[in-house]
Design a protein around this motif. Structure first.
Motif, PDB file in Angstrom:
ATOM      1  N   ALA A 100       1.021  -1.053  -0.007  1.00 62.11           N
ATOM      2  CA  ALA A 100      -0.022  -0.035   0.011  1.00 62.11           C
ATOM      3  C   ALA A 100       0.855   1.147   0.025  1.00 62.11           C
ATOM      4  O   ALA A 100       0.697   2.238  -0.707  1.00 62.11           O
ATOM      5  CB  ALA A 100      -0.821  -0.043   1.175  1.00 62.11           C
ATOM      6  N   GLY A 101       1.859   1.294   0.723  1.00 64.89           N
ATOM      7  CA  GLY A 101       2.748   2.524   0.778  1.00 64.89           C
ATOM      8  C   GLY A 101       3.351   2.735  -0.415  1.00 64.89           C
ATOM      9  O   GLY A 101       3.708   3.806  -0.962  1.00 64.89           O
ATOM     10  N   GLU A 102       3.728   1.488  -1.310  1.00 66.31           N
ATOM     11  CA  GLU A 102       4.587   1.633  -2.495  1.00 66.31           C
ATOM     12  C   GLU A 102       3.445   2.249  -3.512  1.00 66.31           C
ATOM     13  O   GLU A 102       3.826   3.138  -4.349  1.00 66.31           O
ATOM     14  CB  GLU A 102       4.912   0.217  -2.964  1.00 66.31           C
ATOM     15  CG  GLU A 102       5.545   0.223  -4.335  1.00 66.31           C
ATOM     16  CD  GLU A 102       5.732  -1.160  -4.640  1.00 66.31           C
ATOM     17  OE1 GLU A 102       5.920  -1.331  -6.084  1.00 66.31           O
ATOM     18  OE2 GLU A 102       6.139  -2.249  -3.940  1.00 66.31           O
ATOM     19  N   GLY A 103       2.251   1.823  -3.378  1.00 71.44           N
ATOM     20  CA  GLY A 103       1.284   2.425  -4.440  1.00 71.44           C
ATOM     21  C   GLY A 103       1.048   3.807  -4.032  1.00 71.44           C
ATOM     22  O   GLY A 103       0.707   4.496  -5.147  1.00 71.44           O
ATOM     23  N   LEU A 104       0.971   4.031  -2.994  1.00 69.74           N
ATOM     24  CA  LEU A 104       0.534   5.781  -2.599  1.00 69.74           C
ATOM     25  C   LEU A 104       1.430   6.365  -3.107  1.00 69.74           C
ATOM     26  O   LEU A 104       1.446   7.464  -3.595  1.00 69.74           O
ATOM     27  CB  LEU A 104       0.443   5.519  -1.332  1.00 69.74           C
ATOM     28  CG  LEU A 104      -1.185   4.779  -0.796  1.00 69.74           C
ATOM     29  CD1 LEU A 104      -1.031   5.175   0.758  1.00 69.74           C
ATOM     30  CD2 LEU A 104      -2.133   5.641  -1.278  1.00 69.74           C
ATOM     31  N   LEU A 105       2.930   5.971  -2.910  1.00 65.09           N
ATOM     32  CA  LEU A 105       4.067   6.661  -3.269  1.00 65.09           C
ATOM     33  C   LEU A 105       4.064   6.833  -4.957  1.00 65.09           C
ATOM     34  O   LEU A 105       4.737   7.906  -5.375  1.00 65.09           O
ATOM     35  CB  LEU A 105       5.297   6.244  -2.812  1.00 65.09           C
ATOM     36  CG  LEU A 105       5.579   6.580  -1.380  1.00 65.09           C
ATOM     37  CD1 LEU A 105       6.766   5.562  -0.844  1.00 65.09           C
ATOM     38  CD2 LEU A 105       5.806   7.830  -0.984  1.00 65.09           C
ATOM     39  N   LEU A 106       3.754   5.611  -5.401  1.00 64.04           N
ATOM     40  CA  LEU A 106       3.715   5.892  -6.838  1.00 64.04           C
ATOM     41  C   LEU A 106       2.835   6.819  -7.353  1.00 64.04           C
ATOM     42  O   LEU A 106       2.952   7.596  -8.521  1.00 64.04           O
ATOM     43  CB  LEU A 106       3.680   4.560  -7.372  1.00 64.04           C
ATOM     44  CG  LEU A 106       4.757   3.221  -7.421  1.00 64.04           C
ATOM     45  CD1 LEU A 106       4.387   2.025  -7.768  1.00 64.04           C
ATOM     46  CD2 LEU A 106       5.946   3.902  -8.387  1.00 64.04           C
ATOM     47  N   ALA A 107       1.566   6.767  -6.703  1.00 65.20           N
ATOM     48  CA  ALA A 107       0.595   7.680  -7.042  1.00 65.20           C
ATOM     49  C   ALA A 107       0.775   9.130  -6.861  1.00 65.20           C
ATOM     50  O   ALA A 107       0.498   9.844  -7.634  1.00 65.20           O
ATOM     51  CB  ALA A 107      -0.668   7.361  -6.260  1.00 65.20           C
ATOM     52  N   LEU A 108       1.818   9.330  -5.888  1.00 65.82           N
ATOM     53  CA  LEU A 108       2.018  10.722  -5.491  1.00 65.82           C
ATOM     54  C   LEU A 108       2.933  11.207  -6.578  1.00 65.82           C
ATOM     55  O   LEU A 108       2.864  12.328  -7.199  1.00 65.82           O
ATOM     56  CB  LEU A 108       2.736  10.673  -4.273  1.00 65.82           C
ATOM     57  CG  LEU A 108       3.574  12.023  -3.863  1.00 65.82           C
ATOM     58  CD1 LEU A 108       2.484  13.095  -3.760  1.00 65.82           C
ATOM     59  CD2 LEU A 108       4.419  11.832  -2.584  1.00 65.82           C
ATOM     60  N   GLY A 109       4.070  10.200  -7.339  1.00 64.49           N
ATOM     61  CA  GLY A 109       4.808  10.918  -8.246  1.00 64.49           C
ATOM     62  C   GLY A 109       4.005  11.076  -9.606  1.00 64.49           C
ATOM     63  O   GLY A 109       4.323  12.037 -10.126  1.00 64.49           O
ATOM     64  N   GLY A 110       3.184  10.145  -9.607  1.00 69.38           N
ATOM     65  CA  GLY A 110       2.183  10.489 -10.924  1.00 69.38           C
ATOM     66  C   GLY A 110       1.390  11.671 -10.757  1.00 69.38           C
ATOM     67  O   GLY A 110       1.309  12.226 -11.753  1.00 69.38           O
ATOM     68  N   THR A 111       1.066  11.952  -9.692  1.00 70.69           N
ATOM     69  CA  THR A 111       0.224  13.471  -9.502  1.00 70.69           C
ATOM     70  C   THR A 111       0.800  14.466  -9.634  1.00 70.69           C
ATOM     71  O   THR A 111       0.754  15.205 -10.349  1.00 70.69           O
ATOM     72  CB  THR A 111      -0.407  13.549  -8.036  1.00 70.69           C
ATOM     73  OG1 THR A 111      -1.374  12.058  -7.755  1.00 70.69           O
ATOM     74  CG2 THR A 111      -1.202  14.571  -7.889  1.00 70.69           C
ATOM     75  N   VAL A 112       2.133  14.529  -8.961  1.00 69.89           N
ATOM     76  CA  VAL A 112       3.245  15.599  -9.411  1.00 69.89           C
ATOM     77  C   VAL A 112       3.335  15.843 -10.730  1.00 69.89           C
ATOM     78  O   VAL A 112       3.399  16.716 -11.313  1.00 69.89           O
ATOM     79  CB  VAL A 112       4.462  15.379  -8.553  1.00 69.89           C
ATOM     80  CG1 VAL A 112       5.638  16.433  -8.637  1.00 69.89           C
ATOM     81  CG2 VAL A 112       4.178  15.564  -6.824  1.00 69.89           C
ATOM     82  N   ALA A 113       3.887  14.511 -11.393  1.00 65.32           N
ATOM     83  CA  ALA A 113       4.048  14.443 -13.029  1.00 65.32           C
ATOM     84  C   ALA A 113       2.873  15.262 -13.531  1.00 65.32           C
ATOM     85  O   ALA A 113       3.089  16.208 -14.620  1.00 65.32           O
ATOM     86  CB  ALA A 113       4.482  13.209 -13.380  1.00 65.32           C
ATOM     87  N   VAL A 114       1.724  14.904 -13.309  1.00 66.67           N
ATOM     88  CA  VAL A 114       0.643  15.323 -14.187  1.00 66.67           C
ATOM     89  C   VAL A 114       0.421  16.874 -13.731  1.00 66.67           C
ATOM     90  O   VAL A 114       0.177  17.586 -15.025  1.00 66.67           O
ATOM     91  CB  VAL A 114      -0.727  14.687 -13.781  1.00 66.67           C
ATOM     92  CG1 VAL A 114      -2.004  15.146 -14.217  1.00 66.67           C
ATOM     93  CG2 VAL A 114      -0.542  13.379 -14.371  1.00 66.67           C
ATOM     94  N   VAL A 115       0.281  17.207 -12.563  1.00 68.20           N
ATOM     95  CA  VAL A 115       0.196  18.605 -12.355  1.00 68.20           C
ATOM     96  C   VAL A 115       1.296  19.542 -12.929  1.00 68.20           C
ATOM     97  O   VAL A 115       1.032  20.515 -13.383  1.00 68.20           O
ATOM     98  CB  VAL A 115       0.110  18.926 -10.689  1.00 68.20           C
ATOM     99  CG1 VAL A 115       0.103  20.312 -10.409  1.00 68.20           C
ATOM    100  CG2 VAL A 115      -0.955  17.977 -10.318  1.00 68.20           C
ATOM    101  N   ARG A 116       2.542  19.146 -12.882  1.00 69.02           N
ATOM    102  CA  ARG A 116       3.597  19.785 -13.215  1.00 69.02           C
ATOM    103  C   ARG A 116       3.849  19.992 -14.837  1.00 69.02           C
ATOM    104  O   ARG A 116       4.425  20.881 -15.380  1.00 69.02           O
ATOM    105  CB  ARG A 116       4.932  19.705 -12.603  1.00 69.02           C
ATOM    106  CG  ARG A 116       4.784  19.942 -11.079  1.00 69.02           C
ATOM    107  CD  ARG A 116       6.354  19.997 -10.336  1.00 69.02           C
ATOM    108  NE  ARG A 116       6.223  20.405  -8.983  1.00 69.02           N
ATOM    109  CZ  ARG A 116       7.275  20.167  -8.179  1.00 69.02           C
ATOM    110  NH1 ARG A 116       8.462  19.929  -8.848  1.00 69.02           N
ATOM    111  NH2 ARG A 116       7.292  20.648  -7.010  1.00 69.02           N
ATOM    112  N   HIS A 117       3.597  18.654 -15.358  1.00 63.17           N
ATOM    113  CA  HIS A 117       4.181  18.617 -16.824  1.00 63.17           C
ATOM    114  C   HIS A 117       3.003  18.132 -17.855  1.00 63.17           C
ATOM    115  O   HIS A 117       3.052  17.784 -18.758  1.00 63.17           O
ATOM    116  CB  HIS A 117       5.187  17.488 -16.838  1.00 63.17           C
ATOM    117  CG  HIS A 117       6.302  17.794 -16.084  1.00 63.17           C
ATOM    118  ND1 HIS A 117       7.332  18.535 -16.375  1.00 63.17           N
ATOM    119  CD2 HIS A 117       6.437  17.327 -14.593  1.00 63.17           C
ATOM    120  CE1 HIS A 117       8.128  18.507 -15.161  1.00 63.17           C
ATOM    121  NE2 HIS A 117       7.587  17.682 -14.313  1.00 63.17           N
ATOM    122  N   GLY A 118       1.815  17.926 -17.202  1.00 63.73           N
ATOM    123  CA  GLY A 118       0.781  17.519 -17.874  1.00 63.73           C
ATOM    124  C   GLY A 118       0.684  15.929 -18.077  1.00 63.73           C
ATOM    125  O   GLY A 118       1.436  15.214 -17.687  1.00 63.73           O
ATOM    126  N   ALA A 119      -0.578  15.718 -18.742  1.00 65.18           N
ATOM    127  CA  ALA A 119      -0.891  14.200 -18.855  1.00 65.18           C
ATOM    128  C   ALA A 119      -0.738  13.577 -20.193  1.00 65.18           C
ATOM    129  O   ALA A 119      -1.130  12.328 -20.216  1.00 65.18           O
ATOM    130  CB  ALA A 119      -2.206  13.886 -18.286  1.00 65.18           C
TER     131      ALA A 119
END
Length: 243
Positions: A100-119
Motif C-alpha cells: 500500500a505504501g509503495e502504491g501511494l508513493l507511485l500515485a504521488l509521483g504520478g500526481t506531481v508529474a501530471v500537475v507539473r508536466h501535463g498528462a
C-alpha cells in the motif's frame, strides 16, 4: 513467508505475486529511464554507475538525478524496514502495508508529474527531482518488503543473481526438464526463470504500453495494480499477518 519442502499452493501463490511485482519493477524502470531523463528508480546499481559517470564528468546525466534516486531509494528501504518490523511485531499485515505504501508513493509521483508536466504522451518529467524521488522512495520500500518476504530467487528489482543461479542449475542438470526435477528444484528453477522473464516483460510492457501514456498516467497504472494487490493480500492472506 517460509520455504517449505514442496511446491504447495501457498508457494505457487507467492511465486505469482512476486512475479507480478517483478514485471511492475521492469515497467517502472522503463518509464523512469525513458521519461524521467535516464535514471533507474528500481535498479539502484544503474544509478550508482550514472552517479559515477556524472562525478567523473562524462555522459549527459547530471549529478542531481542519480543522487536523488539513490538517496530516496535508501530512505525508502530504511523506512520500510522500520515500519514493516513494527507492523509484524504487532501482528499487522505488513506485506500488504508495504504494498500500500509503495502504491501511494507511485500515485504521488504520478500526481506531481501530471500537475507539473501535463498528462499527455509528450509530458516528460526529466528535470523533476520530486517525481524521481517519490518513485525511487517507493522502490526502496519495495526492496525492504521483498527482503522481508524472502521468497528465494525473487528479489523483484533485479535479475542478475537469478540469471546466474538458473544457468548454474541448468548446467548442473542439463537434461532435467521441470517435470524431471524434485518439487523444491522445480520451484526454484521456476522462480529464477520468472524473475528473469518478469523483468524483461515489464520492460517491454512499460516501453510499449506505459511510456506512450506519459509519466504521470503510467505511474497511475502501476500504482493501481500495486494497490489492488495490497487489497487482495488483506482480503485473502495466505498466512497470519497477511504475508
Amino acid at each position: 513467508m517460509s520455504e517449505p519442502s514442496a511446491a504447495a499452493p501457498p508457494d505457487r501463490r507467492r511465486t505469482a505475486v512476486m512475479t507480478l511485482l517483478t514485471v511492475l519493477a521492469g515497467a517502472v524502470d522503463a518509464v523512469s529511464f525513458l521519461t524521467m531523463g535516464k535514471v533507474f528508480c528500481a535498479l539502484a546499481t544503474g544509478n550508482v554507475l550514472f552517479l559515477a559517470f556524472a562525478l567523473a564528468g562524462e555522459g549527459d546525466v547530471p549529478v542531481a538525478r542519480p543522487a536523488t534516486a539513490i538517496g530516496a531509494f535508501l530512505a525508502g528501504a530504511a523506512v520500510g524496514a522500520v515500519v514493516l518490523t513494527w507492523c509484524a511485531a504487532r501482528g499487522r499485515p505488513w506485506f500488504a502495508v508495504g504494498l500500500a505504501g509503495e502504491g501511494l508513493l507511485l500515485a504521488l509521483g504520478g500526481t506531481v508529474a501530471v500537475v507539473r508536466h501535463g498528462a499527455g504522451a509528450a509530458a516528460v518529467a526529466g528535470s523533476d527531482l520530486v517525481v524521481v524521488g517519490a518513485v525511487a522512495l517507493a522502490m526502496g520500500l519495495r526492496a525492504a518488503n521483498a527482503l522481508r518476504v524472502h521468497v528465494p530467487g525473487m528479489p523483484t528489482l533485479l535479475s542478475q543473481t537469478a540469471i546466474a543461479q538458473l544457468v548454474t542449475d541448468v548446467l548442473r542438470e542439463p537434461r532435467a526438464a521441470l517435470r524431471g526435477l524434485s518439487a523444491p528444484q522445480r520451484l526454484a528453477r521456476t522462480r529464477w526463470t520468472a524473475t528473469v522473464v518478469g523483468i524483461f516483460a515489464g520492460g517491454v510492457l512499460g516501453t510499449l504500453l506505459l511510456v506512450p501514456l506519459g509519466t504521470g498516467p503510467a505511474l497511475f497504472v502501476v500504482a493501481a495494480v500495486v494497490l489492488l494487490l495490497a487489497a487482495a493480500q488483506v482480503a485473502v492472506p495466505d498466512e497470519p499477518g497477511g504475508a
